[in-house]
Motif scaffolding. Structure first.
Motif, PDB file in Angstrom:
ATOM      1  N   VAL A 213       0.843  -1.192   0.000  1.00  0.00           N
ATOM      2  CA  VAL A 213       0.000   0.000   0.000  1.00  0.00           C
ATOM      3  C   VAL A 213       0.881   1.245   0.000  1.00  0.00           C
ATOM      4  CG1 VAL A 213      -1.804  -1.229   1.253  1.00  0.00           C
ATOM      5  CG2 VAL A 213      -0.158   0.132   2.527  1.00  0.00           C
ATOM      6  N   SER A 214       0.268   2.401  -0.220  1.00  0.00           N
ATOM      7  CA  SER A 214       1.027   3.656  -0.246  1.00  0.00           C
ATOM      8  C   SER A 214       1.567   3.984   1.143  1.00  0.00           C
ATOM      9  CB  SER A 214       0.133   4.795  -0.732  1.00  0.00           C
ATOM     10  OG  SER A 214      -0.882   5.087   0.221  1.00  0.00           O
ATOM     11  N   LEU A 215       2.574   4.849   1.173  1.00  0.00           N
ATOM     12  CA  LEU A 215       3.165   5.254   2.446  1.00  0.00           C
ATOM     13  C   LEU A 215       2.133   5.975   3.306  1.00  0.00           C
ATOM     14  CD1 LEU A 215       5.700   5.397   4.183  1.00  0.00           C
ATOM     15  CD2 LEU A 215       6.308   7.522   3.008  1.00  0.00           C
ATOM     16  N   ALA A 329      -1.656 -15.258  -2.224  1.00  0.00           N
ATOM     17  CA  ALA A 329      -2.820 -16.037  -2.631  1.00  0.00           C
ATOM     18  C   ALA A 329      -3.354 -15.607  -3.996  1.00  0.00           C
ATOM     19  CB  ALA A 329      -3.917 -15.909  -1.576  1.00  0.00           C
ATOM     20  N   GLN A 330      -3.331 -14.305  -4.260  1.00  0.00           N
ATOM     21  CA  GLN A 330      -3.830 -13.822  -5.557  1.00  0.00           C
ATOM     22  C   GLN A 330      -3.151 -14.523  -6.714  1.00  0.00           C
ATOM     23  OE1 GLN A 330      -4.493  -9.738  -6.777  1.00  0.00           O
ATOM     24  NE2 GLN A 330      -4.535  -9.092  -4.644  1.00  0.00           N
ATOM     25  N   HIS A 331      -1.819 -14.555  -6.685  1.00  0.00           N
ATOM     26  CA  HIS A 331      -1.078 -15.180  -7.770  1.00  0.00           C
ATOM     27  C   HIS A 331      -1.291 -16.691  -7.794  1.00  0.00           C
ATOM     28  CE1 HIS A 331       0.968 -11.806  -9.530  1.00  0.00           C
ATOM     29  NE2 HIS A 331       1.479 -11.416  -8.378  1.00  0.00           N
ATOM     30  N   ALA A 332      -1.290 -17.334  -6.630  1.00  0.00           N
ATOM     31  CA  ALA A 332      -1.412 -18.792  -6.584  1.00  0.00           C
ATOM     32  C   ALA A 332      -2.705 -19.269  -7.226  1.00  0.00           C
ATOM     33  CB  ALA A 332      -1.330 -19.276  -5.134  1.00  0.00           C
ATOM     34  N   VAL A 333      -3.814 -18.613  -6.896  1.00  0.00           N
ATOM     35  CA  VAL A 333      -5.110 -19.015  -7.444  1.00  0.00           C
ATOM     36  C   VAL A 333      -5.158 -18.800  -8.953  1.00  0.00           C
ATOM     37  CG1 VAL A 333      -7.569 -18.455  -7.480  1.00  0.00           C
ATOM     38  CG2 VAL A 333      -6.369 -18.658  -5.299  1.00  0.00           C
ATOM     39  N   ARG A 334      -4.715 -17.634  -9.395  1.00  0.00           N
ATOM     40  CA  ARG A 334      -4.800 -17.322 -10.824  1.00  0.00           C
ATOM     41  C   ARG A 334      -3.803 -18.124 -11.646  1.00  0.00           C
ATOM     42  NH1 ARG A 334      -6.556 -13.326  -7.797  1.00  0.00           N
ATOM     43  NH2 ARG A 334      -8.274 -12.018  -8.520  1.00  0.00           N
ATOM     44  N   GLN A 335      -2.637 -18.398 -11.082  1.00  0.00           N
ATOM     45  CA  GLN A 335      -1.677 -19.249 -11.778  1.00  0.00           C
ATOM     46  C   GLN A 335      -2.230 -20.656 -11.943  1.00  0.00           C
ATOM     47  OE1 GLN A 335       1.965 -19.058  -9.556  1.00  0.00           O
ATOM     48  NE2 GLN A 335       2.278 -16.878  -9.979  1.00  0.00           N
ATOM     49  N   ALA A 336      -2.890 -21.163 -10.910  1.00  0.00           N
ATOM     50  CA  ALA A 336      -3.454 -22.508 -10.974  1.00  0.00           C
ATOM     51  C   ALA A 336      -4.512 -22.623 -12.069  1.00  0.00           C
ATOM     52  CB  ALA A 336      -4.047 -22.885  -9.618  1.00  0.00           C
ATOM     53  N   LYS A 337      -5.342 -21.602 -12.187  1.00  0.00           N
ATOM     54  CA  LYS A 337      -6.379 -21.626 -13.223  1.00  0.00           C
ATOM     55  C   LYS A 337      -5.758 -21.618 -14.615  1.00  0.00           C
ATOM     56  CE  LYS A 337      -9.913 -19.329 -10.404  1.00  0.00           C
ATOM     57  NZ  LYS A 337     -10.786 -18.136 -10.247  1.00  0.00           N
ATOM     58  N   GLU A 356      -0.584 -13.848 -16.976  1.00  0.00           N
ATOM     59  CA  GLU A 356      -0.429 -12.411 -16.780  1.00  0.00           C
ATOM     60  C   GLU A 356      -1.597 -11.905 -15.954  1.00  0.00           C
ATOM     61  OE1 GLU A 356       0.324  -8.303 -19.364  1.00  0.00           O
ATOM     62  OE2 GLU A 356       0.429 -10.268 -20.320  1.00  0.00           O
ATOM     63  N   HIS A 357      -1.286 -11.262 -14.860  1.00  0.00           N
ATOM     64  CA  HIS A 357      -2.337 -10.776 -13.975  1.00  0.00           C
ATOM     65  C   HIS A 357      -2.018  -9.369 -13.518  1.00  0.00           C
ATOM     66  CE1 HIS A 357      -5.118 -10.283 -10.702  1.00  0.00           C
ATOM     67  NE2 HIS A 357      -4.146 -10.237  -9.803  1.00  0.00           N
ATOM     68  N   LYS A 358      -2.949  -8.481 -13.718  1.00  0.00           N
ATOM     69  CA  LYS A 358      -2.786  -7.100 -13.267  1.00  0.00           C
ATOM     70  C   LYS A 358      -3.383  -6.980 -11.871  1.00  0.00           C
ATOM     71  CE  LYS A 358      -3.857  -2.291 -14.418  1.00  0.00           C
ATOM     72  NZ  LYS A 358      -2.500  -1.824 -14.137  1.00  0.00           N
ATOM     73  N   ASN A 359      -2.547  -6.581 -10.925  1.00  0.00           N
ATOM     74  CA  ASN A 359      -2.984  -6.441  -9.549  1.00  0.00           C
ATOM     75  C   ASN A 359      -3.991  -5.305  -9.427  1.00  0.00           C
ATOM     76  OD1 ASN A 359      -3.300  -6.429  -6.817  1.00  0.00           O
ATOM     77  ND2 ASN A 359      -1.134  -6.189  -6.321  1.00  0.00           N
ATOM     78  N   LEU A 360      -5.190  -5.623  -8.949  1.00  0.00           N
ATOM     79  CA  LEU A 360      -6.244  -4.616  -8.838  1.00  0.00           C
ATOM     80  C   LEU A 360      -6.182  -3.846  -7.527  1.00  0.00           C
ATOM     81  CD1 LEU A 360      -9.241  -6.657 -10.320  1.00  0.00           C
ATOM     82  CD2 LEU A 360      -7.745  -5.014 -11.475  1.00  0.00           C
ATOM     83  N   GLN A 374      -6.295  -0.351  -0.888  1.00  0.00           N
ATOM     84  CA  GLN A 374      -5.464   0.463  -1.774  1.00  0.00           C
ATOM     85  C   GLN A 374      -5.533  -0.095  -3.180  1.00  0.00           C
ATOM     86  OE1 GLN A 374      -3.058   3.063  -0.494  1.00  0.00           O
ATOM     87  NE2 GLN A 374      -3.158   3.694  -2.629  1.00  0.00           N
ATOM     88  N   SER A 375      -5.892   0.727  -4.135  1.00  0.00           N
ATOM     89  CA  SER A 375      -5.882   0.363  -5.553  1.00  0.00           C
ATOM     90  C   SER A 375      -5.365   1.566  -6.331  1.00  0.00           C
ATOM     91  CB  SER A 375      -7.285  -0.022  -6.034  1.00  0.00           C
ATOM     92  OG  SER A 375      -7.253  -0.358  -7.408  1.00  0.00           O
ATOM     93  N   GLY A 376      -4.111   1.472  -6.775  1.00  0.00           N
ATOM     94  CA  GLY A 376      -3.492   2.624  -7.423  1.00  0.00           C
ATOM     95  C   GLY A 376      -3.395   3.773  -6.437  1.00  0.00           C
ATOM     96  N   LYS A 377      -3.908   4.914  -6.813  1.00  0.00           N
ATOM     97  CA  LYS A 377      -3.894   6.077  -5.914  1.00  0.00           C
ATOM     98  C   LYS A 377      -5.132   6.143  -5.030  1.00  0.00           C
ATOM     99  CE  LYS A 377      -1.017   8.966  -8.933  1.00  0.00           C
ATOM    100  NZ  LYS A 377      -0.899  10.253  -9.650  1.00  0.00           N
ATOM    101  N   LEU A 378      -6.091   5.265  -5.293  1.00  0.00           N
ATOM    102  CA  LEU A 378      -7.314   5.243  -4.495  1.00  0.00           C
ATOM    103  C   LEU A 378      -7.074   4.496  -3.178  1.00  0.00           C
ATOM    104  CD1 LEU A 378     -10.371   5.708  -4.115  1.00  0.00           C
ATOM    105  CD2 LEU A 378     -10.741   3.517  -5.297  1.00  0.00           C
TER     106      LEU A 378
END
Length: 463
Positions: A213-215, A329-337, A356-360, A374-378
């Motif tokens: 997350v952002s500082l 966990a995000q990567h593990a699940v999507r990599q498995a699929k 390829e997965h873009k972190n939301l 935290q998502s980008g600057k939001l």
């Protein structure tokens, strides 16, 4: 019929098997999954299990209930000989045997990464399994029960009411915040204990927490924790934990009966070391973006696949400094699929597709009704971030059967409160029975009668 061997039934292993059942036609391949545990644990829920917000059984997914066409083997894989395409299977209490395969999918996950700090191995506990989360929950509640019966000036009472967490990543911060929230709720049931007596300390070697997350968001989390009596010590390292006394490089000491280690993970060393598949310096199996294993010359190792924390998968969107995916966990699940689709494609003579997965974004629960998103600057903080956290993970929990159990538990807790009863005695279930069980009395050995002394004439004759 080709045989697909899946080593490990955690995130990546369970999802690979689950998706293969959807993509493979009947009779197209035999899928065998080997794991010593009969379930997959949903790790993002471990902090809430530790705080009593989720029933432990609701945070796991039964392999046999939800994998209908996969052969489940509850055992350890002690060796992978991919040169001969065989794996050594070691069931508990039985003799090891070899299992031949055509494709191997290594998804054995990760374990807590520790350092040779005196006392850590003997006194700390991790947060990588459902069993550890349950033990933390029971220990916290039991310590309150013990402390309430001791005088206020007791050193043991102070020790029992002190919690130390090492590591300021997502796992550490969520565990720290949830336990602080749980302890505050416990105080309502323990009028003998004051808020000021409870001490919560998190030790982080870096100069900030939660790098995802952002500082600005990280600093808000620090201030929010401090308001609740949970203090984070940045740029601080644990130097010693002998006897349960945590000593830092800055000179502070925190005697504690509950030390939780969340400072990093590493690829499952037992599986990696017992395999002839190529690895990189961090000890992970090397793969290319389509999740096929590659050697040092970037050549594909036919029939070998890897995903999840045990695999060094290239991250095209930016990840670790070496360009690989973060072990989460995000990567593990999507990599498995993706792996399940690619393996099915290869079996049918088609080309695999790169992962390829873009972190939301990132979302963290910080105790009841509090969170950070935290998502980008939001950035969203507080109640609405907590709702987003529960909403995301409630939907991400695999299978509707498990989703309903978790959500229904949250509804119950809303009306009835946390179920804060410790069952630490279950860790030694026969102790109560053994204490009062009748045992056979030991046999009394008969003492042989002493031999009669010879008469005087007999002595002379003998001489």
């Amino acid at each position: 019929m080709p045989r697909i061997l899946i080593v490990g039934g955690g995130y990546a292993g369970f999802y690979t098997a689950w998706q293969l059942e959807k993509h493979l036609r009947k009779g197209e391949a035999e899928v065998v999954m080997v794991d010593p545990l009969p379930y997959m644990a949903y790790l993002p829920f471990l902090p809430e299990v530790a705080s009593g917000a989720i029933e432990p059984r609701h945070a796991v997914v039964s392999h046999r209930r939800h994998l209908k066409r996969t052969k489940i083997v509850n055992a350890k894989v002690t060796k992978i000989d991919h040169a001969n395409k065989t794996a050594t299977i070691a069931p508990e209490g039985g003799e090891a045997y070899e299992l031949a395969y055509d494709h191997v999918v290594v998804t054995a996950g990760s374990v807590s990464r520790t350092f040779p700090i005196p006392g850590i191995a003997d006194n700390a506990i991790g947060m990588k399994s459902i069993e550890e989360a349950v033990a933390v929950r029971d220990t916290l509640i039991k310590n309150f029960e013990r402390a309430a019966a001791l005088p206020k000036d007791s050193e043991l009472r102070k020790r029992l009411l002190t919690v130390v967490v090492v590591g300021g990543g997502f796992a550490g911060i969520e565990t720290f915040a949830e336990l602080r929230s749980s302890a505050s709720a416990l105080l309502e049931k323990f009028p003998e204990i004051s808020f000021d007596e409870t001490q919560f300390h998190l030790i982080e070697a870096m100069g900030r927490i939660m790098p995802e997350v952002s500082l600005e968001t990280a600093e808000w989390v620090l201030k929010d924790l401090a308001k609740k009596g949970a203090y984070v010590h940045l740029d601080t390292q644990v130097a010693d934990a002998t006897g349960g006394v945590v000593k830092t490089n800055t000179g502070e000491e925190y005697p504690s009966d509950l030390i939780i280690w969340t400072a990093g993970v590493m690829a499952n060393p037992q599986v990696v070391r017992g395999s002839d598949l190529p690895t990189e310096p961090r000890g992970r199996i090397t793969t290319q973006a389509d999740l096929r294993v590659i050697d040092a010359d970037k050549n594909v190792v036919e029939g070998a696949w890897a995903a999840g924390d045990i695999a060094a998968v290239p991250d095209k969107t930016g990840g670790l400094p070496d360009g690989t995916c973060v072990p989460n966990a995000q990567h593990a699940v999507r990599q498995a699929k993706r792996l399940a689709k690619n393996l099915t494609a290869v079996l049918r003579g088609e080309a695999p597709v790169d992962y390829e997965h873009k972190n939301l974004g990132a979302v963290a629960g910080l105790g009841l009704y509090n969170g950070a998103f935290q998502s980008g600057k939001l950035a969203i903080k507080g109640f609405f971030a907590w709702v987003a956290h529960r909403g995301y993970h409630g939907l991400a929990m695999p299978t509707w059967e498990r989703k309903w159990r978790v959500i229904w538990g949250w509804v119950h807790n809303f009306f009835l409160g946390r179920d804060q009863v410790q069952l630490s005695a279950t860790q030694k279930p026969r102790a109560f029975f053994e204490e009062f069980a009748s045992r056979p009395k030991p046999a009394v050995e008969e003492t042989p009668a002493p031999a009669a002394a010879p008469a005087e004439g007999e002595k002379v004759a003998a001489s």
